[in-house]
Design an enzyme around this catalytic site. Structure first.
Site, short mmCIF file in Angstrom:
data_model
loop_
_atom_site.label_atom_id
_atom_site.label_comp_id
_atom_site.label_asym_id
_atom_site.label_seq_id
_atom_site.Cartn_x
_atom_site.Cartn_y
_atom_site.Cartn_z
N GLU A 37 0.83 -1.22 0.00
CA GLU A 37 0.00 0.00 0.00
C GLU A 37 0.86 1.27 0.00
O GLU A 37 0.46 2.29 -0.54
CB GLU A 37 -0.95 0.00 1.19
CG GLU A 37 -2.07 -1.04 1.11
CD GLU A 37 -1.68 -2.39 1.67
OE1 GLU A 37 -0.47 -2.60 1.98
OE2 GLU A 37 -2.56 -3.25 1.80
N PHE A 42 -12.12 -7.45 13.31
CA PHE A 42 -10.99 -7.90 12.48
C PHE A 42 -10.60 -6.80 11.48
O PHE A 42 -11.45 -6.27 10.77
CB PHE A 42 -11.37 -9.18 11.73
CG PHE A 42 -10.28 -9.65 10.80
CD1 PHE A 42 -9.07 -10.12 11.31
CD2 PHE A 42 -10.44 -9.61 9.42
CE1 PHE A 42 -8.06 -10.54 10.45
CE2 PHE A 42 -9.44 -10.03 8.57
CZ PHE A 42 -8.24 -10.49 9.08
N GLN A 43 -9.35 -6.47 11.45
CA GLN A 43 -8.79 -5.44 10.58
C GLN A 43 -9.45 -4.07 10.76
O GLN A 43 -9.55 -3.29 9.83
CB GLN A 43 -8.81 -5.87 9.11
CG GLN A 43 -7.80 -6.99 8.84
CD GLN A 43 -7.56 -7.27 7.37
OE1 GLN A 43 -8.40 -7.01 6.52
NE2 GLN A 43 -6.39 -7.82 7.05
N LYS A 95 -18.01 -0.71 5.36
CA LYS A 95 -18.41 -1.72 4.36
C LYS A 95 -19.91 -1.66 4.08
O LYS A 95 -20.34 -1.81 2.94
CB LYS A 95 -18.00 -3.10 4.84
CG LYS A 95 -17.86 -4.10 3.70
CD LYS A 95 -17.13 -5.35 4.10
CE LYS A 95 -17.09 -6.33 2.96
NZ LYS A 95 -16.39 -7.58 3.34
N MET A 152 24.26 8.77 3.15
CA MET A 152 24.14 10.06 3.81
C MET A 152 24.36 9.92 5.32
O MET A 152 25.01 10.75 5.95
CB MET A 152 22.77 10.68 3.53
CG MET A 152 22.64 12.11 4.00
SD MET A 152 23.88 13.19 3.25
CE MET A 152 22.97 13.86 1.86
#
Lengths: 176, 577
Positions: B67, B129-130, B179, B492
């Site tokens: 993502e 969940f999630q 949802k 760096m």
């Protein structure tokens, strides 16, 4: 080094879920503690007013106000010093009812502080007091020796001494 | 299988149709002119993905491999095209994986709309969940965000999201959709958002300030311009050029402002900041009027604020009122859209040239050339330098490539030495400094400007942070060119360890894998260069390839980037070695 002072920040905003999180995050990000916070309806429907008290420098306060005003749902934000505002807090003192009769001095404290009894039950009575923080604290100290069952104080509410430009802006909102 | 799409007439603004929330999201995207979205599916966003499948002939979805890659790709797309980038992900880990790209977009003012799926409304707050509070998490790093729990909210919220993302000072917006709202049917009607009552996209220009600024500019003996990305975001490139040329003022740029004025323009005097050019940094503390155009005085630009341009009158042209006096006091704040402000001030500017003053920049450039640039671009030592690779890309691309750089030494070298003829050509993570940015951002950049050559310049460290996006390149066949400048170090950090931590190279040396085999594993043509004599041919071959190409260049292990302003030092304390 600029000295810390007490500033009252007023925020006029849309009444939307999540805005408090966004605004409080601005203080969190700069590690500045909010001394007092009050959110309520303003004089215009669906416009909320936040009254936030902070103790910091004017430079920080100005930058914070800029960041607050940048939030999409914020209509306008201002800051004022104590001298520029009329402000008050409210407090409630819960005290055992028998003391009202056994300790006559309590009645004098109520009278001298221009406070009022809002309710009396067989077990306790409740005194309300509005005023500046020092006045409420003074009353607290006077009542403390007699025993305070519960004490609560509200956040600051304030209005500016000068006319604020927000009045015209909000009027326009009302007609939209 | 039938691909069910609504006819164009039906999705026109103002026409009601009964559809699901998920389908409404697609119609909103189409109404906003979105053609490509980047994302990764999952449980809580499946209804929207199901609609994407139906609309796949009109809306191209790019499956990134993470993502984070979706957000950086959307950023790359937005930065080269000037349009809003769109990324989507599922709830929970999908949503949290977007946060780095959102934060990057916020600090670099990139217009982006992220759409996340969320658990059903009745499960909110139940640790389902999630489930994660992505609205709470993303609040500090979004311009605006909102959780939709009813399908009927979708059109208005989506319209607001795009308006907020692209207007004023652009930024990322996140819309979280439960949802149930994706499944619910409602009467859909779309109206584009053109105003929000509590939001002023751009302040009105104050003519008094314009006149005050013009007077100071006209009287200045040693004026200097520093422009930032505001010029590009405000489409003010032509206005900048006209202003610079009429006033005859030397003009320098921040890294996000690069490419707004061609690199070879005679009044373009280079980059300011920590690894910027010697002249513009030194002379910031000598100029009498500093004209800041669409830039925010980042600490990497100013160094020590207590010594920054103290002798100068500062004119700050800026769209965001919160930036005025945030870091540097503005003697004349010119609030407003920078293009409009420059167009308003141009007639008030007297034609001028500041040749003697401009010559000071040239003198400083000569010093920098002898001490730094010559060694970077035309080294006599055996090992390859990052600078000569960039110079070779310049030559083979004729200064027309989009250069997407990651974060680290190679980024500073790319920004210092890449030459640009065209605006929106320098895509890099400026404010957040996100390693792993370049590979996915290059994918988005190529899709946003398919006719342009896109070259990603990446260090061996940052490359491995989002190396999985080679899979996206393989699957989409997007012909990006990838150049990894490999010094087997987090260069760096190692440079800082060398200069400020007594050469204690704590966890900066990298044992790297065989990058060629990895690229070839994804069926991407690959080549490794270790010798100078092979560089030209390899870059030529890469640029000539019609497909994606991976080029690894083994560069000097312990090269440093100079000039350098140590953290907290004054811009005039810039070191050349």
């Amino acid at each position: 080094m600029e000295e810390n002072k007490t500033f009252t920040i007023s925020v006029y905003s849309e009444n939307n879920v999540g805005l408090l999180n966004r605004i409080s995050g601005i203080f969190l990000k700069r590690h500045i503690n909010i001394e007092s916070l009050n959110v309520s309806k303003s004089e215009i429907d669906h416009v909320s007013k936040f009254t936030i008290v902070v103790h910091t420098t004017e430079d920080w306060t100005r930058k914070i106000v800029g960041q607050i005003e940048k939030q999409i749902e914020v209509i306008k934000a201002y800051y004022h010093t104590n001298e520029e505002t009329i402000f008050q807090e409210s407090a409630l003192f819960k005290i055992a009812s028998n003391l009202l009769f056994d300790e006559r001095q309590i009645q004098n404290i109520i009278k001298d502080n221009h406070s009022e009894i809002v309710t009396v039950s067989p077990e306790f009575f409740v005194i309300s007091k509005s005023g500046r923080r020092e006045e409420i604290e003074e009353m607290y100290e006077q009542l403390k020796p007699y025993g305070i069952m519960q004490f609560v104080r509200s956040g600051r509410i304030s209005v500016s001494k000068s006319e604020m430009q927000i009045s015209n802006i909000l009027k326009e909102f009302q007609y939209q | 299988m039938e691909v069910k799409t609504l006819k164009k007439e039906e999705s026109k603004t103002g026409t009601k149709i009964r559809i699901s929330g998920a389908e409404a999201v697609i119609h909103c995207l189409l109404a906003e002119g979105i053609e490509t979205v980047y994302g990764y599916p999952g449980g809580a966003i499946m209804p929207i993905y199901d609609e994407l499948y139906k609309f796949r002939d009109r809306l191209h979805h790019v499956l990134t491999r993470h993502e984070q890659g979706a957000t950086h790709a959307a950023q790359g797309y937005a930065r080269v095209s000037g349009k809003v980038g769109v990324a989507m992900a599922t709830s929970g880990p999908g949503a949290t994986n977007l946060v780095t790209g959102i934060a990057d977009a916020q600090i670099d003012s990139t217009p982006m709309v992220c759409i996340t799926g969320q658990v059903a409304r009745h499960l909110l707050g139940s640790d389902a969940f999630q489930e994660t509070d992505i609205v709470g998490i993303s609040t500090p790093v979004t311009k605006w965000n909102y959780q939709i729990t009813n399908a009927s909210e979708i059109p208005e919220v989506m319209a607001k999201a795009f308006y907020i993302a692209r207007s004023g000072r652009p930024g990322p917006v996140l819309i979280d959709i439960t949802k149930n709202a994706q499944f619910e049917e409602f009467d859909f009607e779309y109206q584009k958002c053109t105003a929000i009552r509590s939001y002023t996209a751009k302040p009105t220009i104050n003519q008094d300030k314009i006149e005050e600024a013009a007077e100071l500019i006209n009287k200045a003996k040693k004026p200097m311009i520093v422009w930032g990305q505001g010029i590009i975001l405000g489409k003010a490139e032509a206005a900048l050029k006209a202003f610079v040329e009429k006033a005859g003022i030397p003009a320098a740029w921040t890294i996000l402002g690069a490419s707004a004025l061609p690199s070879t323009h005679p009044l373009n005097v280079g980059m300011v900041g920590m690894h910027g050019n010697y002249g513009p940094n030194m002379l910031t503390n000598e100029c009498d009027v500093l004209i800041a155009l669409g830039m925010r005085f980042d600490d990497r630009v100013t160094g020590d604020l207590s010594t920054y341009a103290k002798q100068a009158k500062v004119l700050h042209f800026e769209i965001d009122p919160a930036e005025i006096n945030k870091n540097v006091h503005a003697d004349v704040p010119v609030l407003g859209d920078v293009k409009e402000s420059l167009e308003a001030i141009l007639p008030l500017i007297t034609e001028n040239n500041h040749d003697a003053w401009h010559n000071k920049f040239k003198e400083h450039y000569k010093i920098e050339f002898d001490k730094v640039i010559k060694n970077d671009l035309h080294p006599e030592k055996e090992g390859l330098t990052m600078g000569e690779v960039i110079e070779r890309i310049n030559k083979e691309s004729n200064h027309e490539a989009v250069i997407v750089s990651d974060v680290g030494q190679h980024q500073m070298i790319a920004c210092r030495y890449a030459k640009f003829n065209t605006s929106k050509s320098n895509i890099t993570s400026g404010g957040l400094g996100t390693m792993g940015f370049a590979l996915p951002a290059a994918i988005g950049a190529k899709m946003g400007a398919p006719k342009r050559e896109v070259v990603a310049v990446i260090g061996d460290g940052g490359y491995q942070m989002t190396i999985q996006e080679l899979g996206t390149i393989f699957q989409t066949k997007v012909p990006v060119k990838i150049v990894v400048l490999n010094n087997d170090f987090l260069g760096m950090v190692r440079q800082w360890q060398q200069l400020f931590f007594d050469r204690r190279y704590a966890s900066t040396e990298m044992t790297n894998p065989d990058f060629i085999k990895i690229a070839e594993g994804y069926h991407i043509q690959a080549k490794k260069v270790t010798k100078r004599e092979d560089l030209e041919g390899a870059v030529k071959e890469m640029m000539a390839s019609p497909n994606a190409y991976f080029l690894e260049v083994q560069v000097e292990k312990e090269d440093n980037v100079f000039p350098m302003i140590p953290t907290g030092a004054s811009v005039s304390d810039i070191r050349l070695s």
